[in-house]
Structures are given as structure tokens and as C-alpha cells.
Design a protein around this motif. Structure first.
Motif, short mmCIF file in Angstrom:
data_model
loop_
_atom_site.label_atom_id
_atom_site.label_comp_id
_atom_site.label_asym_id
_atom_site.label_seq_id
_atom_site.Cartn_x
_atom_site.Cartn_y
_atom_site.Cartn_z
N GLY A 1 0.79 -1.22 0.00
CA GLY A 1 0.00 0.00 0.00
C GLY A 1 0.82 1.27 0.00
N PHE A 2 2.02 1.23 -0.59
CA PHE A 2 2.88 2.40 -0.68
C PHE A 2 2.57 3.18 -1.95
N PRO A 3 2.90 4.47 -1.99
CA PRO A 3 2.79 5.20 -3.25
C PRO A 3 3.73 4.58 -4.29
N PRO A 4 3.42 4.70 -5.57
CA PRO A 4 4.29 4.13 -6.62
C PRO A 4 5.70 4.72 -6.55
N VAL A 5 6.69 3.88 -6.79
CA VAL A 5 8.08 4.34 -6.87
C VAL A 5 8.71 3.77 -8.14
N GLU A 6 9.73 4.45 -8.61
CA GLU A 6 10.41 3.99 -9.81
C GLU A 6 11.45 2.93 -9.48
N THR A 7 11.62 2.01 -10.40
CA THR A 7 12.72 1.06 -10.27
C THR A 7 14.01 1.73 -10.74
N PHE A 8 15.13 1.08 -10.56
CA PHE A 8 16.42 1.68 -10.89
C PHE A 8 17.45 0.58 -11.07
N SER A 9 18.59 0.93 -11.62
CA SER A 9 19.73 0.01 -11.72
C SER A 9 20.90 0.62 -10.96
N PRO A 10 21.42 -0.06 -9.95
CA PRO A 10 22.58 0.47 -9.24
C PRO A 10 23.74 0.75 -10.19
N ASP A 11 24.51 1.78 -9.92
CA ASP A 11 25.71 2.07 -10.70
C ASP A 11 26.80 1.05 -10.40
N ARG A 12 26.72 0.44 -9.24
CA ARG A 12 27.74 -0.54 -8.83
C ARG A 12 27.09 -1.60 -7.94
N TRP A 13 27.09 -2.83 -8.42
CA TRP A 13 26.71 -3.95 -7.56
C TRP A 13 27.89 -4.27 -6.64
N LEU A 14 27.62 -4.68 -5.43
CA LEU A 14 28.70 -4.93 -4.46
C LEU A 14 28.88 -6.42 -4.22
N GLU A 15 30.13 -6.78 -3.92
CA GLU A 15 30.51 -8.18 -3.68
C GLU A 15 31.22 -8.28 -2.33
N GLN A 16 31.27 -9.50 -1.81
CA GLN A 16 32.08 -9.77 -0.62
C GLN A 16 33.51 -9.29 -0.85
N GLY A 17 34.05 -8.53 0.10
CA GLY A 17 35.43 -8.06 -0.01
C GLY A 17 35.59 -6.71 -0.65
N ASP A 18 34.50 -6.15 -1.23
CA ASP A 18 34.58 -4.79 -1.78
C ASP A 18 34.71 -3.78 -0.65
N THR A 19 35.05 -2.55 -1.02
CA THR A 19 35.00 -1.43 -0.08
C THR A 19 34.20 -0.30 -0.72
N VAL A 20 33.58 0.49 0.13
CA VAL A 20 32.90 1.71 -0.31
C VAL A 20 33.49 2.87 0.48
N THR A 21 33.49 4.04 -0.13
CA THR A 21 34.05 5.20 0.55
C THR A 21 32.95 6.21 0.88
N VAL A 22 33.17 6.92 1.97
CA VAL A 22 32.34 8.07 2.35
C VAL A 22 33.32 9.18 2.70
N GLY A 23 33.45 10.16 1.83
CA GLY A 23 34.49 11.15 2.04
C GLY A 23 35.85 10.47 2.07
N ASN A 24 36.59 10.71 3.16
CA ASN A 24 37.92 10.10 3.30
C ASN A 24 37.89 8.76 4.03
N GLU A 25 36.70 8.31 4.38
CA GLU A 25 36.56 7.07 5.15
C GLU A 25 36.22 5.90 4.24
N SER A 26 36.62 4.70 4.66
CA SER A 26 36.37 3.50 3.88
C SER A 26 35.64 2.46 4.73
N LEU A 27 34.67 1.79 4.13
CA LEU A 27 33.92 0.74 4.82
C LEU A 27 34.02 -0.56 4.03
N GLU A 28 34.14 -1.66 4.77
CA GLU A 28 34.18 -2.99 4.16
C GLU A 28 32.77 -3.44 3.80
N VAL A 29 32.67 -4.20 2.71
CA VAL A 29 31.40 -4.80 2.30
C VAL A 29 31.45 -6.29 2.61
#
Length: 216
Positions: free
Chosen positions: A100-128
Motif C-alpha cells: 500500500g505504498f505510493p508508486p516508486v520507480e525502479t532503478f539500476s545500481p551504478d555498482r553492484w557490491l561483492e564480498q570483499g569490496d570497499t565503499v568510501t564516504v568522504g575520506n573514510e572506507s567501509l568494508e562490504v
């Protein structure tokens, strides 16, 4: 710790959308923007942050419902989840009708993530870490220096994620928690997809689904 966070409960499911930002650069990511975009952007503005990306733990509506609109509005790249959750994202129109939610659009991520990847936020890095079970493509984000994990719907304070959705699997979820989360350390604080924060150590002692005493 130069990685800061603030949770914004969104949607009727009170899902914990999390703002993550690097204190040094004030650059930020929004994790799981399920909806209520105005509320999320107000929290960004209040803290003087510059949003640079969207991070997704998994493809359920309450976690990704605002993604397409937010990405389009601010031209933000989308990172995550693991591609095994592509079917959930493709089914967003069905999910909105079901709940019962309002309609939303689907999308395609720019990057699918895998075990062992990292993502950054500013100068910080997080493990996936790929933690299937609640959904097959669920990932969690771990900031090792700050001992902070964003675990989506894998683990909650006193509970675990549901596994009765398509391609959910209880045994797989238990393995994800005990083999992927616990080794990160008892002193790790985690932000779940719903409800209050806790620590892995506390859950190992008290959580009726995954306490160490269950596997002794």
C-alpha cells in the motif's frame, strides 16, 4: 572517530535510514533511503553535509523506495546491494502495491557490491560483507576503525531478519550472522534496519535466535 552517523526513521515501517559522513570533508552517503526524502534532506542540510552517494543493503521497498527519486534529484550514484537482489528491485512496483505504498520507480545500481569490496564516504572506507538469508543479495557495511556496522535486516537488537520472503533462507541467515558478523568483534556497535542499536557481543549473550548458548 571521523566517521559520523545519524539515523532518520522513514516509511510506515520506521526503517532506519542512516546518514554517514566524514567529519573532515563533510561529504556524506545516505544508506537505505526507503522514503520520506524531504526528511532525509532536511537532516543533511541541518548538518551542513554534501551528499555524494547512496548505499543500499538490500532490495526491499522500505530500504530502497526513495532511491530512484533521490538519485535523480541530486545526480547521486547508487552502490549496492549484491546483484542477487536485482529481482527485488525489479519488483518494486509489485512491492508498492502489496504494502500500500505510493508508486516508486525502479532503478539500476551504478555498482553492484561483492564480498570483499570497499565503499568510501568522504575520506573514510567501509568494508562490504555479503550476508544472505533475509534476501539473497543482502550486504552489510563495516567501518573497522570506528567498530561500527550497518547491518540492514540481517540482525536486530533481540531478533533477526525474516526469512519467509522469496529466496529467504533461515539457515543461510544464521550462518551469515555467526560466520560474517561475529568475527568482526564483540565490541562492534551496529545500526539495524529497524529499532535500536546494540553490539554484537550483547547479541551473542542475549539474542534468543543467535546467542552462543544455542550452539554450544
Amino acid at each position: 572517530m571521523s566517521l559520523q552517523f545519524h539515523t532518520v526513521p522513514v516509511t510506515p515501517f520506521q526503517q532506519n535510514c542512516t546518514l554517514l559522513w566524514c567529519e573532515d570533508s563533510k561529504r556524506a552517503a545516505v544508506v537505505d533511503p526507503g522514503g520520506d526524502i524531504e526528511r532525509i534532506l532536511a537532516a543533511v542540510e541541518e548538518r551542513g553535509l554534501k551528499l555524494e552517494k547512496i548505499l543500499l543493503t538490500h532490495g526491499h521497498l522500505d530500504h530502497v523506495g526513495g532511491t530512484a527519486a533521490l538519485a535523480a534529484q541530486l545526480q547521486l550514484p547508487i552502490e549496492g546491494p549484491h546483484r542477487e537482489d536485482a529481482f527485488w528491485i525489479e519488483q518494486l512496483p509489485v512491492q508498492t502495491q502489496m504494502f500500500g505504498f505510493p508508486p516508486v520507480e525502479t532503478f539500476s545500481p551504478d555498482r553492484w557490491l561483492e564480498q570483499g569490496d570497499t565503499v568510501t564516504v568522504g575520506n573514510e572506507s567501509l568494508e562490504v560483507h555479503h550476508c544472505p538469508g533475509h534476501t539473497p543479495g543482502h550486504v552489510i557495511f563495516f567501518h573497522r576503525p570506528g567498530k561500527l556496522a550497518l547491518v540492514g535486516d540481517v540482525l536486530f537488537a533481540g531478533s533477526i531478519g525474516r526469512t519467509d520472503f522469496p529466496r529467504g533462507d533461515h539457515d543461510t541467515l544464521i550462518r551469515s550472522i555467526t560466520e560474517k558478523l561475529w568475527p568482526l568483534g564483540d565490541d562492534v556497535r551496529f545500526i539495524p534496519g529497524h529499532g535500536p542499536m546494540s553490539t554484537f557481543g550483547h547479541e551473542r549473550q542475549t539474542n534468543p535466535f543467535v546467542a552462543d548458548s544455542r550452539f554450544g
